[in-house]
Design a protein around this motif. Structure first.
Motif, short mmCIF file in Angstrom:
data_model
loop_
_atom_site.label_atom_id
_atom_site.label_comp_id
_atom_site.label_asym_id
_atom_site.label_seq_id
_atom_site.Cartn_x
_atom_site.Cartn_y
_atom_site.Cartn_z
N LYS A 1 39.27 33.93 45.29
CA LYS A 1 39.54 34.01 46.48
C LYS A 1 40.98 34.71 46.42
CE LYS A 1 37.26 29.56 47.01
NZ LYS A 1 37.04 29.28 45.66
N CYS A 2 41.06 35.97 46.24
CA CYS A 2 42.37 36.87 46.03
C CYS A 2 43.20 36.74 47.27
CB CYS A 2 42.00 38.15 45.55
SG CYS A 2 41.04 38.32 44.23
N GLN B 1 48.83 37.21 44.21
CA GLN B 1 48.09 38.44 44.54
C GLN B 1 49.04 39.74 44.37
OE1 GLN B 1 45.60 40.65 47.92
NE2 GLN B 1 46.46 38.44 48.50
S1 SF4 Z 1 45.12 36.05 40.11
FE1 SF4 Z 1 44.34 38.04 40.56
S2 SF4 Z 1 42.23 37.82 40.34
FE2 SF4 Z 1 42.92 35.76 40.39
S3 SF4 Z 1 42.63 34.84 42.33
FE3 SF4 Z 1 44.82 35.89 42.14
S4 SF4 Z 1 44.69 38.06 42.97
FE4 SF4 Z 1 42.69 37.35 42.60
#
Ligand code: SF4
Length: 354
Positions: free
Chosen positions: A199-200, A206
């Motif tokens: 759930k980005c 993010q």
């Molecule tokens: S670390 Fe990256 S892939 Fe994982 S939820 Fe956050 S934005 Fe998405």
């Protein structure tokens, strides 16, 4: 000016403090409580662990209580959680803590790592959560987050990749709030950066995420497919004496080691159905039996192997003169006091019905 590592650590720590779930082990900073919860959570879902955790702590409230408990009592409290070596190691480690540290959980990562059943992840989790030591706690969830955050394409099953992940954890861990940081990473992996659909848009890091920028977050982490589990046929037996049934203690090594269960053995390919278990009873316990009937079968899946468990009713014809300590005759009420492994519990419906 903060480095991006520091900014990631700050974001994660702040996010964790704002959104963390209320879980029973988070009400405590007692290292014993943290340790028990981390061991239980290794192969079991949070929802299942919650009930077991409370009951275990009530039954064994201190390291001393655990160290002084009978192994069978500890296994009984673990019944249903599976992977019983975890329970055995907990008790052994508790005994070691009593002998070497006067009953106080050691604080350093290295000392924790030397305890039975404690690997790098658990040592890091206890040292950081309970003692606020700035050490990493990298498990499968955290490796998934790191793979995505830094767009790493190494197979996470390989030792080199694991080593790299551990180094990233050491570099990234907040030096001022390691407890919240590590728990934040675990929480992110459990709730937001989930395996199939991360759930980005809800993710606190993010803007730092390389995989998200490249649009490949769902392709990571890289993990080689597991080999198909080997399937074996296991013959088990119910042997009765009046209203009691026979149970035996399994060998001290191997699958379901030292647990009480119905007698069982891997079926010998060339043998007729029901013959291997009769042979086993004769060889191992000097007990002659006759085949009375076939009761049914169940499948049980372990990590690397799949059992097709076939249950036979055998009639006792001659009991050996030898007195085996690892053999007991119990009625159905007494049977409940034993930590019967789940694989064998599945057979109870045939025994209770017959
Ligand atoms: S670390 Fe990256 S892939 Fe994982 S939820 Fe956050 S934005 Fe998405």
């Amino acid at each position: 000016m903060k480095t991006s590592d520091e900014a990631i650590a700050d974001k994660l720590t702040g996010w964790y403090e704002a959104v963390k779930r209320q879980l029973p082990w988070r009400e405590s900073r007692d290292p014993y409580h943290i340790w028990i919860s981390e061991i239980m959570l290794q192969q079991t879902q949070v929802d299942t662990v919650t009930g077991y955790y409370r009951a275990f702590i009530e039954r064994f409230p201190t390291i001393q209580a655990l160290a002084e408990a009978d192994e069978d009592a500890v296994l009984k409290a673990w019944e249903g959680l599976g992977y019983y070596s975890r329970a055995r190691n907990l008790r052994r480690a508790a005994m070691m803590i009593m002998a070497q540290y006067g009953g106080r959980m050691p604080e350093s990562y290295e000392e924790l790592l030397a305890l039975p059943g404690v690997g790098p992840y658990t040592a890091g989790a206890v040292a950081s959560i309970a003692y606020n030591r700035p050490v990493p706690a990298v498990d499968g969830n955290v490796m998934r987050v790191f793979s995505r955050l830094f767009s790493l394409h190494g197979d996470i099953a390989l030792p080199d990749t694991k080593r790299l992940m551990q180094e990233i954890g050491s570099r990234l861990v907040s030096k001022s709030e390691p407890s919240s940081f590590n728990q934040g990473l675990m929480e992110l992996g459990a709730l937001v950066c989930t395996p199939l659909s991360p759930k980005c848009t809800q993710c606190p890091v993010q803007c730092f995420c390389e995989a998200r920028k490249e649009g490949i977050e769902k392709q990571l982490p890289v993990k080689k497919k597991k080999e198909k589990q080997k399937e074996v046929v296991i013959e088990a037996a119910v042997v009765r004496k009046g209203n009691r049934v026979l149970i035996v203690k399994r060998p001290a090594e191997g699958l379901l080691a030292s647990l009480w269960a119905f007698p069982s053995v891997q079926k010998d390919e060339g043998q007729q159905d029901g013959s291997s278990i009769r042979q086993e009873l004769e060889t191992a316990y000097n007990m002659e039996t006759g085949l009375h009937g076939y009761l049914g079968e169940k499948v049980h899946v372990f990590t690397h192997i799949k059992w097709l468990l076939k249950l036979y009713e055998l009639r006792l014809q001659r009991e050996g003169a030898l007195d085996y300590p690892e053999v007991r005759w119990v009625d159905m009420e007494e049977l409940k006091k034993y930590a019967l492994p789940t694989a064998f519990k599945k057979l109870l419906e045939y025994i209770e019905e017959s």
